[in-house]
Design an enzyme around this catalytic site. Structure first.
Site, PDB file in Angstrom:
ATOM      1  N   ASP A 226     -17.533  -5.425  23.143  1.00  0.00           N
ATOM      2  CA  ASP A 226     -18.656  -5.119  23.941  1.00  0.00           C
ATOM      3  C   ASP A 226     -19.247  -3.860  23.677  1.00  0.00           C
ATOM      4  O   ASP A 226     -20.373  -3.816  23.872  1.00  0.00           O
ATOM      5  CB  ASP A 226     -17.749  -4.960  25.443  1.00  0.00           C
ATOM      6  CG  ASP A 226     -18.818  -5.065  26.734  1.00  0.00           C
ATOM      7  OD1 ASP A 226     -19.832  -5.121  26.296  1.00  0.00           O
ATOM      8  OD2 ASP A 226     -17.995  -4.834  27.801  1.00  0.00           O
TER       9      ASP A 226
ATOM     10  N   TYR B  57      -9.912  -7.507  29.543  1.00  0.00           N
ATOM     11  CA  TYR B  57     -10.770  -7.909  30.693  1.00  0.00           C
ATOM     12  C   TYR B  57     -10.342  -9.237  31.405  1.00  0.00           C
ATOM     13  O   TYR B  57     -10.590  -9.225  32.605  1.00  0.00           O
ATOM     14  CB  TYR B  57     -12.433  -8.454  30.127  1.00  0.00           C
ATOM     15  CG  TYR B  57     -13.165  -7.214  29.522  1.00  0.00           C
ATOM     16  CD1 TYR B  57     -12.581  -5.723  29.381  1.00  0.00           C
ATOM     17  CD2 TYR B  57     -14.500  -7.302  29.121  1.00  0.00           C
ATOM     18  CE1 TYR B  57     -13.154  -5.023  29.123  1.00  0.00           C
ATOM     19  CE2 TYR B  57     -15.083  -6.683  28.468  1.00  0.00           C
ATOM     20  CZ  TYR B  57     -14.615  -5.193  28.376  1.00  0.00           C
ATOM     21  OH  TYR B  57     -15.240  -4.241  27.677  1.00  0.00           O
TER      22      TYR B  57
ATOM     23  N   ASP C 189     -23.476  -3.508  21.837  1.00  0.00           N
ATOM     24  CA  ASP C 189     -24.596  -2.561  22.367  1.00  0.00           C
ATOM     25  C   ASP C 189     -24.968  -1.615  21.421  1.00  0.00           C
ATOM     26  O   ASP C 189     -26.198  -1.320  21.105  1.00  0.00           O
ATOM     27  CB  ASP C 189     -24.120  -2.049  23.568  1.00  0.00           C
ATOM     28  CG  ASP C 189     -24.432  -2.786  24.526  1.00  0.00           C
ATOM     29  OD1 ASP C 189     -24.587  -3.950  24.861  1.00  0.00           O
ATOM     30  OD2 ASP C 189     -24.739  -2.189  25.901  1.00  0.00           O
TER      31      ASP C 189
ATOM     32  N   ASP D  79     -12.859   2.973  15.321  1.00  0.00           N
ATOM     33  CA  ASP D  79     -13.363   4.235  15.471  1.00  0.00           C
ATOM     34  C   ASP D  79     -14.324   4.175  14.197  1.00  0.00           C
ATOM     35  O   ASP D  79     -15.311   4.917  14.025  1.00  0.00           O
ATOM     36  CB  ASP D  79     -12.435   5.496  15.472  1.00  0.00           C
ATOM     37  CG  ASP D  79     -11.289   5.169  15.103  1.00  0.00           C
ATOM     38  OD1 ASP D  79     -10.847   3.944  14.353  1.00  0.00           O
ATOM     39  OD2 ASP D  79     -10.303   6.132  14.841  1.00  0.00           O
TER      40      ASP D  79
ATOM     41  N   LYS E 165      -7.637  -1.971  16.006  1.00  0.00           N
ATOM     42  CA  LYS E 165      -6.865  -0.611  16.106  1.00  0.00           C
ATOM     43  C   LYS E 165      -5.558  -0.405  15.816  1.00  0.00           C
ATOM     44  O   LYS E 165      -4.499  -0.365  16.690  1.00  0.00           O
ATOM     45  CB  LYS E 165      -7.211  -0.046  17.559  1.00  0.00           C
ATOM     46  CG  LYS E 165      -6.908   1.426  17.745  1.00  0.00           C
ATOM     47  CD  LYS E 165      -7.731   2.596  17.245  1.00  0.00           C
ATOM     48  CE  LYS E 165      -7.204   3.918  17.334  1.00  0.00           C
ATOM     49  NZ  LYS E 165      -8.105   4.997  16.567  1.00  0.00           N
TER      50      LYS E 165
END
Ligand code: NAD
Length: 353
Positions: free
Chosen positions: A247, A141, A251, A223, A191
């Site tokens: 992020d 970001y 959620d 994943d 990852k």
């Protein structure tokens, strides 16, 4: 002990939930012998209306000087024009940056009495008590270069995922410190089979783990983590990860608890003021009605007491009082009940001692 707290109620239901949560914060702090000075400032849409900017320099300076900042929520339909140059969330991003809060902390617990509010099967939710620690100021970001260019007649877009060992180390260390106070397990999510930044992340996580011999470290690919969060969430204690993975996973984790209105968050740096806010937004659909669930903001004040004011007993008393109102079957509208924000807060206050 005297402490300075800046209140940023913001927009929509923000002022309603912050107004109620402050009653609980004051009561718990004063019972612990602390006196709090509150300063209220504008942030988000209300600041745009008044000053033409989502956060003034004075507001940021006040927050930087404070011991802690309690935020409601920002935004709403009035300021939703995607073409607008000035937008409410600029206030939020500017505040996080200005306070140098590099770790976002989201505890998720599933109260047994609220299991039916979650979309998951009850047996998967038993014993869920986890914290997601998300890196907040680095990664994709913020990485440079980012932008668009024409390459061989095609439009190309670039984002850059960049981390330094130091950015990784400070947030992973924080996760280990939390794990030490809890079930002593850190799940570091990356990852590393594909991304170089993740391989650095994993190397630093191993180095940090050596400083905490009493805490177990497991590595998990993002994943796999996204599956485990819904298939066996009770096995997770502290999950730490980089900005974008965090992020998305925060959620996903919030769904476990059933209602957005229940969950608190803290954003922390090294020293300096911590930033505390419920995870929900400004809920324009119910704003002004006095029916918003104040518990996410009330639980955020417990985190404020624990992490910024070092009053863990006062924090635990708020959390126990919230547990009791839920056990006693008291519910706001979002959880199928009929209590107003104020009535729910009155019930928490009545159980504080
Ligand atoms: P939202 O969280 O505001 O609302 C989603 C749904 O959950 C709505 O139906 C709402 O009524 C309900 N809800 C949320 N909090 C509740 C509470 N405390 N009690 C009862 N019900 C509650 O998300 P949204 O609708 O996507 O966004 C609305 C506005 O909030 C947008 O302008 C968005 O940009 C902003 N937003 C701000 C933040 C923030 O300030 N951190 C976070 C998310 C969204």
């Amino acid at each position: 002990m005297e402490k300075n707290i800046v209140l940023l109620p913001g927009d929509g239901i923000g002022p309603e939930v912050v107004g109620q949560a402050v009653r609980v914060l004051e009561a718990a702090a004063s019972a612990a012998g602390a006196s709090l000075n509150f300063t209220e400032r504008l942030l988000g849409g209300c600041s745009i209306d008044r000053f033409g900017t989502a956060m003034t320099d004075e507001t940021l300076a006040d927050c930087q000087k404070a011991d802690a900042v309690l935020l409601g929520a920002v935004g709403g339909p009035k300021w939703d024009d995607p073409q607008a140059k000035v937008r409410p969330e600029q206030g939020l991003l500017g505040l996080r940056k200005g306070l140098s809060v590099f770790a976002n902390l989201r505890p998720v617990r599933v109260h047994p009495a609220l299991v039916s509010a979650s979309p998951l099967k009850p047996e998967r939710l038993a014993g869920v008590d986890l914290i997601v620690v998300r890196e907040l100021t680095g990664g994709l970001y913020f990485g440079q270069p980012k932008g668009r260019q024409m390459v061989d007649g095609h439009e190309q877009a670039v984002d850059t995922l960049v981390y330094t060992d130091e950015e990784i180390r400070r947030v992973v260390r924080l996760a280990f410190r939390f794990a030490q106070q809890r079930r002593k397990k850190v799940t570091s999510v990356d990852k590393a089979n594909v991304l170089e930044s993740s391989r650095l992340w994993r190397k630093v996580a191993v180095e940090v783990a050596a400083e905490f011999p009493d805490v177990a470290l497991e590595h998990m690919l993002v994943d796999t983590a996204s599956m485990r969060l819904v298939s066996s969430p009770a096995a997770i204690d502290v999950l730490v990860t980089e900005n974008m993975f965090g992020d998305i996973l925060t959620d996903e984790a919030s769904v476990l608890a059933g209602s957005m209105g229940m969950l608190p968050s803290a954003s922390l740096g090294e020293g300096g003021a911590g930033l505390y806010e419920p995870i929900h937004g400004s809920a324009p659909d119910i704003a002004g009605k006095g029916i918003a669930n104040p518990l996410g903001t009330i639980l955020s004040t417990a985190l404020l007491l624990r992490y910024s004011l070092n009053l863990p007993e006062a924090a635990a008393r708020i959390e126990a009082a919230v547990d009791r109102v839920i056990s006693d079957g008291l519910r706001t509208v979002d959880l199928g009940g009929s209590l107003s924000s104020k009535q729910m807060t009155d019930e928490v206050l009545a159980r504080l001692n």
